[in-house]
Design an enzyme around this catalytic site. Structure first.
Site, short mmCIF file in Angstrom:
data_model
loop_
_atom_site.label_atom_id
_atom_site.label_comp_id
_atom_site.label_asym_id
_atom_site.label_seq_id
_atom_site.Cartn_x
_atom_site.Cartn_y
_atom_site.Cartn_z
N GLU A 127 54.42 117.41 20.79
CA GLU A 127 54.31 115.97 21.12
C GLU A 127 54.16 115.15 19.85
OE1 GLU A 127 52.15 112.21 21.79
OE2 GLU A 127 51.41 113.96 20.74
N GLU A 128 53.51 115.71 18.84
CA GLU A 128 53.26 114.97 17.61
C GLU A 128 54.50 114.81 16.73
OE1 GLU A 128 50.59 113.39 17.15
OE2 GLU A 128 49.01 114.42 18.26
#
Length: 133
Positions: A127-128
């Site tokens: 997600e990052e």
């Protein structure tokens, strides 16, 4: 907090979460995700978990979702206890996202222990960075 899980290196945290769920009789599916282009050679996977007693043939009515990765650099954490209601957790991922994951796991297990089984959990990688999970 003390399991490294920067983007591209989520295997250890994924195994920890999967084992925690399996020990509590959740059905766990690991969804393989390709290695991240910008580093990271570990086998990576999303985790989808549901209860065997789920009443719907289409799956749980509610799915809680979070990501497992954190931003670099990795550094461990620590817990400081200054009283019964005074606990401070410090370290990479304490707020984003390991604190969220631990809260989701405890809440979902608590719901199950109350007899409600129409719940699922989804934990994803990257997600990052590239959202490949």
């Amino acid at each position: 907090i003390n399991i490294e899980s920067i983007s591209g290196y989520e295997q250890k945290i994924g195994c920890f979460i999967a084992n925690w769920l399996i020990e509590r009789n959740w059905i766990v599916e690991k969804q393989t995700v390709a290695p991240q282009r910008m580093g990271g050679k570990d086998e990576r996977f999303n985790i989808y978990a549901r209860r065997p007693q789920c009443s719907s043939p289409n799956g749980p009515k509610v799915i809680l979702n979070s990501h497992m990765d954190t931003v670099p650099p990795y550094f461990g954490g620590k817990v400081e206890v200054e009283g019964v209601d005074d606990v401070l957790v410090r370290g990479r991922g304490a707020c984003d996202t390991k604190g969220i994951i631990s809260s989701m796991l405890m809440a979902a297990q608590g719901i199950v222990e109350e007899g409600i089984h129409d719940i699922g959990l989804l934990f994803v990688v990257s997600e990052e960075t590239d959202h490949s999970g």
